[in-house]
Design a protein around this motif. Structure first.
Motif, PDB file in Angstrom:
ATOM      1  N   THR A  68       0.820  -1.215   0.000  1.00  0.00           N
ATOM      2  CA  THR A  68       0.000   0.000   0.000  1.00  0.00           C
ATOM      3  C   THR A  68       0.855   1.267   0.000  1.00  0.00           C
ATOM      4  N   ARG A  69       2.110   1.131  -0.384  1.00  0.00           N
ATOM      5  CA  ARG A  69       3.065   2.230  -0.623  1.00  0.00           C
ATOM      6  C   ARG A  69       3.600   2.928   0.628  1.00  0.00           C
ATOM      7  N   GLU A  70       3.310   2.405   1.809  1.00  0.00           N
ATOM      8  CA  GLU A  70       3.952   2.952   2.999  1.00  0.00           C
ATOM      9  C   GLU A  70       5.423   2.561   2.945  1.00  0.00           C
ATOM     10  N   ARG A  71       6.273   3.436   3.436  1.00  0.00           N
ATOM     11  CA  ARG A  71       7.704   3.156   3.397  1.00  0.00           C
ATOM     12  C   ARG A  71       8.400   3.723   4.621  1.00  0.00           C
ATOM     13  N   ALA A  72       9.494   3.066   4.973  1.00  0.00           N
ATOM     14  CA  ALA A  72      10.380   3.540   6.028  1.00  0.00           C
ATOM     15  C   ALA A  72      11.785   3.511   5.452  1.00  0.00           C
ATOM     16  N   THR A  73      12.500   4.624   5.550  1.00  0.00           N
ATOM     17  CA  THR A  73      13.858   4.685   5.028  1.00  0.00           C
ATOM     18  C   THR A  73      14.857   4.540   6.174  1.00  0.00           C
ATOM     19  N   PHE A  74      16.061   4.110   5.837  1.00  0.00           N
ATOM     20  CA  PHE A  74      17.085   3.959   6.866  1.00  0.00           C
ATOM     21  C   PHE A  74      18.450   4.319   6.310  1.00  0.00           C
ATOM     22  N   ARG A  75      19.313   4.686   7.226  1.00  0.00           N
ATOM     23  CA  ARG A  75      20.741   4.911   6.973  1.00  0.00           C
ATOM     24  C   ARG A  75      21.448   4.297   8.168  1.00  0.00           C
ATOM     25  N   LEU A  76      22.221   3.248   7.924  1.00  0.00           N
ATOM     26  CA  LEU A  76      22.862   2.521   9.017  1.00  0.00           C
ATOM     27  C   LEU A  76      24.381   2.530   8.864  1.00  0.00           C
ATOM     28  N   ALA A  77      25.057   2.929   9.922  1.00  0.00           N
ATOM     29  CA  ALA A  77      26.519   2.860   9.939  1.00  0.00           C
ATOM     30  C   ALA A  77      26.937   1.401  10.096  1.00  0.00           C
ATOM     31  N   ARG A  78      28.191   1.150   9.916  1.00  0.00           N
ATOM     32  CA  ARG A  78      28.727  -0.213  10.054  1.00  0.00           C
ATOM     33  C   ARG A  78      28.364  -0.788  11.421  1.00  0.00           C
ATOM     34  N   ASN A  79      27.870  -2.025  11.438  1.00  0.00           N
ATOM     35  CA  ASN A  79      27.466  -2.753  12.646  1.00  0.00           C
ATOM     36  C   ASN A  79      26.294  -2.116  13.397  1.00  0.00           C
ATOM     37  N   GLU A  80      25.555  -1.228  12.788  1.00  0.00           N
ATOM     38  CA  GLU A  80      24.397  -0.608  13.428  1.00  0.00           C
ATOM     39  C   GLU A  80      23.145  -1.434  13.130  1.00  0.00           C
ATOM     40  N   THR A  81      22.192  -1.413  14.074  1.00  0.00           N
ATOM     41  CA  THR A  81      20.923  -2.120  13.932  1.00  0.00           C
ATOM     42  C   THR A  81      19.791  -1.134  14.186  1.00  0.00           C
ATOM     43  N   ARG A  82      18.712  -1.269  13.407  1.00  0.00           N
ATOM     44  CA  ARG A  82      17.564  -0.382  13.595  1.00  0.00           C
ATOM     45  C   ARG A  82      16.276  -1.171  13.394  1.00  0.00           C
ATOM     46  N   ARG A  83      15.263  -0.824  14.181  1.00  0.00           N
ATOM     47  CA  ARG A  83      13.931  -1.415  14.063  1.00  0.00           C
ATOM     48  C   ARG A  83      13.037  -0.406  13.356  1.00  0.00           C
ATOM     49  N   LEU A  84      12.413  -0.847  12.262  1.00  0.00           N
ATOM     50  CA  LEU A  84      11.536   0.014  11.472  1.00  0.00           C
ATOM     51  C   LEU A  84      10.115  -0.542  11.546  1.00  0.00           C
ATOM     52  N   CYS A  85       9.141   0.315  11.813  1.00  0.00           N
ATOM     53  CA  CYS A  85       7.749  -0.122  11.910  1.00  0.00           C
ATOM     54  C   CYS A  85       6.897   0.623  10.894  1.00  0.00           C
ATOM     55  N   LEU A  86       5.964  -0.118  10.282  1.00  0.00           N
ATOM     56  CA  LEU A  86       5.064   0.420   9.273  1.00  0.00           C
ATOM     57  C   LEU A  86       3.653  -0.095   9.532  1.00  0.00           C
ATOM     58  N   SER A  87       2.682   0.592   8.986  1.00  0.00           N
ATOM     59  CA  SER A  87       1.299   0.138   9.066  1.00  0.00           C
ATOM     60  C   SER A  87       0.724   0.168   7.659  1.00  0.00           C
ATOM     61  N   GLY A  88       0.226  -0.975   7.176  1.00  0.00           N
ATOM     62  CA  GLY A  88      -0.322  -1.065   5.833  1.00  0.00           C
ATOM     63  C   GLY A  88      -0.573  -2.513   5.467  1.00  0.00           C
ATOM     64  N   THR A  89      -0.556  -2.807   4.161  1.00  0.00           N
ATOM     65  CA  THR A  89      -0.800  -4.157   3.664  1.00  0.00           C
ATOM     66  C   THR A  89       0.492  -4.722   3.088  1.00  0.00           C
ATOM     67  N   THR A  90       0.795  -5.973   3.470  1.00  0.00           N
ATOM     68  CA  THR A  90       1.999  -6.625   2.970  1.00  0.00           C
ATOM     69  C   THR A  90       1.752  -7.176   1.575  1.00  0.00           C
ATOM     70  N   TYR A  91       2.829  -7.589   0.928  1.00  0.00           N
ATOM     71  CA  TYR A  91       2.740  -8.305  -0.345  1.00  0.00           C
ATOM     72  C   TYR A  91       2.340  -9.746  -0.055  1.00  0.00           C
ATOM     73  N   GLY A  92       2.281 -10.580  -1.089  1.00  0.00           N
ATOM     74  CA  GLY A  92       1.914 -11.979  -0.921  1.00  0.00           C
ATOM     75  C   GLY A  92       2.839 -12.715   0.031  1.00  0.00           C
ATOM     76  N   ASN A  93       2.306 -13.751   0.678  1.00  0.00           N
ATOM     77  CA  ASN A  93       3.036 -14.545   1.681  1.00  0.00           C
ATOM     78  C   ASN A  93       3.545 -13.685   2.828  1.00  0.00           C
ATOM     79  N   TYR A  94       2.826 -12.607   3.146  1.00  0.00           N
ATOM     80  CA  TYR A  94       3.137 -11.739   4.289  1.00  0.00           C
ATOM     81  C   TYR A  94       4.527 -11.118   4.183  1.00  0.00           C
TER      82      TYR A  94
END
Length: 137
Positions: A68-94
């Motif tokens: 449904t075109r919702e998006r979350a962008t990220f920029r991660l430095a080396r060895n960095e971890t980030r949790r991204l959350c979205l609300s919308g409809t997934t593609y097939g097979n979730y």
């Protein structure tokens, strides 16, 4: 130039253009993956969170997209971890679409993946360029 010669040149030009539509396919693993067709199967509508880990030796950028075109962008430095959350409809097979981009947002690697486990991004140098890989499931 005669009319017959003009027509012949036009036909040859069209034939050459038609031959350029489908470039030869390289075996998988020889270039960066770019999935263009989403999987078929059940979809899910609601909140989805995905964890992205950068295992590349440099900073990476990218985005996670939903059907449904919702998006979350990220920029991660080396060895960095980030949790991204979205609300919308997934593609097939979730699944959601995962895209790695360069600094001007041109896609370098893409895949469809579930959000059950973290997506780990790797980069390997081959000659003067880099090959990207991610744990897409």
């Amino acid at each position: 130039m005669t009319a017959a010669r003009s027509i012949l040149l036009a036909v040859l030009a069209l034939g050459l253009l038609a031959g350029c539509d489908d470039p030869p396919q390289q075996p998988r693993g020889q270039e960066n993956l770019r999935e263009v067709k989403p999987p078929s199967g059940p979809e899910f509508t609601g909140d989805v969170c995905v964890v992205v880990r950068n295992r590349a030796p440099f900073t990476i950028t990218g985005r996670v997209l939903m059907k449904t075109r919702e998006r979350a962008t990220f920029r991660l430095a080396r060895n960095e971890t980030r949790r991204l959350c979205l609300s919308g409809t997934t593609y097939g097979n979730y699944t959601v679409s995962f895209v790695l981009t360069n600094f001007v947002t041109i896609p370098l690697f893409s895949c469809y993946t579930t959000t059950e486990q973290a997506i780990e991004v790797f980069a390997y140098q081959r000659g003067d360029s880099w090959l990207y890989n991610a744990t897409c499931r």
